[in-house]
Design a protein around this motif. Structure first.
Motif, PDB file in Angstrom:
ATOM      1  N   SER A 105      63.991  87.190  80.710  1.00 64.68           N
ATOM      2  CA  SER A 105      62.386  87.193  81.005  1.00 64.68           C
ATOM      3  C   SER A 105      62.179  86.447  82.107  1.00 64.68           C
ATOM      4  N   HIS A 106      62.901  86.598  83.146  1.00 60.37           N
ATOM      5  CA  HIS A 106      62.699  85.674  84.277  1.00 60.37           C
ATOM      6  C   HIS A 106      61.541  86.314  85.252  1.00 60.37           C
ATOM      7  N   LEU A 107      61.507  87.735  85.244  1.00 57.48           N
ATOM      8  CA  LEU A 107      60.564  88.456  85.877  1.00 57.48           C
ATOM      9  C   LEU A 107      59.417  88.567  85.084  1.00 57.48           C
ATOM     10  N   HIS A 108      59.354  88.623  83.799  1.00 58.87           N
ATOM     11  CA  HIS A 108      58.253  88.480  82.864  1.00 58.87           C
ATOM     12  C   HIS A 108      57.373  87.171  83.225  1.00 58.87           C
ATOM     13  N   TYR A 109      57.915  86.099  83.383  1.00 58.55           N
ATOM     14  CA  TYR A 109      57.161  85.026  83.678  1.00 58.55           C
ATOM     15  C   TYR A 109      56.804  84.921  85.260  1.00 58.55           C
ATOM     16  N   LEU A 110      57.428  85.314  86.270  1.00 61.02           N
ATOM     17  CA  LEU A 110      57.117  85.466  87.612  1.00 61.02           C
ATOM     18  C   LEU A 110      55.836  86.387  87.565  1.00 61.02           C
ATOM     19  N   ARG A 111      55.815  87.609  86.905  1.00 60.71           N
ATOM     20  CA  ARG A 111      54.753  88.515  86.711  1.00 60.71           C
ATOM     21  C   ARG A 111      53.682  87.779  86.210  1.00 60.71           C
TER      22      ARG A 111
END
Length: 260
Positions: A105-111
């Motif tokens: 979920s790294h990208l989830h939080y960035l988005r």
């Protein structure tokens, strides 16, 4: 509109996921605007920053599709969202992207940060950035005038292209416009300034979107680029500091004295 075949998506995930935090599809395929000739834009989020430009951006072909691969870190894009000149492109890219791989979920939080993004905290930095750039591009105005007077077509084209590419971006930064793609920058800014405005008229003429007389067309576009610079200063000159004003005003005086 063209769509990516599922086998290609799976191949890309399998190929680029190892040693990667996340992978995102962006660009025209993510927006649903792709044609049969569109490239496939992928952002691969790495654990460490790529060491060379060749590692940061590469082109390859998979199943007949041109793959445009950008490799960055999550931290880099977080930083870019705090820079007005970067945020106008990075934020919309994250908002419209499609997640292909994101196990932790790294990208989830960035988005999520991109969707929560607000422009107001960056406005002061945006104004300062635009003012400094306007001063820097005063040199191009002088170069275009010299090129026209000496009938140097190469120099006139180079200077004109510098202005017609930069002025829309400066307007977008100062206004905090979220640019859907590089391909839409001109149309978005022209619409925002006004399709019937002098700014848009000069920009379209300088870039070649509107016809000019064939005889001396290069120099006519150069004169349009000078007028475009003058109109951009009229919009944003209030953000200039005294030292910057002196340089920009000198360029405006040169344009006026030349007769452009």
């Amino acid at each position: 509109m063209a769509q990516l075949p599922r086998p290609l998506i799976e191949q890309l995930k399998n190929e680029f996921a190892p040693r990667t935090l996340s992978v995102m599809l962006t660009g025209s395929f993510a927006r649903g605007e792709a044609t049969a000739y569109s490239d496939v834009d992928l952002i691969r989020y790495m654990v460490e920053t790529p060491k060379t430009e060749r590692e940061r951006y590469t082109l390859t072909v998979r199943q007949g599709y041109l793959i445009s691969l950008t490799q960055v870190t999550i931290e880099e894009q977080e930083t870019d969202m705090q820079k007005p000149e970067k945020a106008i492109m990075v934020v919309p890219s994250l908002r419209q992207g499609q997640v292909l791989y994101d196990p932790r979920s790294h990208l989830h939080y960035l988005r999520k940060k991109a969707f929560d993004f607000e422009w107001e905290p960056l406005q002061k930095a945006a104004n300062e950035y635009v003012a400094e750039e306007l001063m820097g591009f005063a040199e191009e105005a002088h170069k275009i005038i010299s090129a026209i007077l000496t009938k140097n077509e190469s120099a006139a084209v180079y200077g004109s292209m510098s202005l017609v590419l930069a002025m829309p971006r400066l307007f977008a930064v100062q206004q905090g416009m979220m640019i859907r793609s590089e391909n839409s920058l001109f149309s978005q800014v022209q619409e925002a300034v006004g399709d019937e405005s002098n700014w848009t008229k000069y920009h379209r003429k300088a870039i070649g979107m509107d016809a000019v007389a064939e005889d001396g067309a290069v120099f006519e576009r150069g004169r349009a680029a000078l007028s475009l610079y003058r109109e951009t200063v009229a919009f944003m000159g209030k953000f200039l500091q005294p030292k910057q004003t002196e340089v920009v005003q000198n360029a405006l005086n040169a344009i006026k004295n030349y007769g452009g």
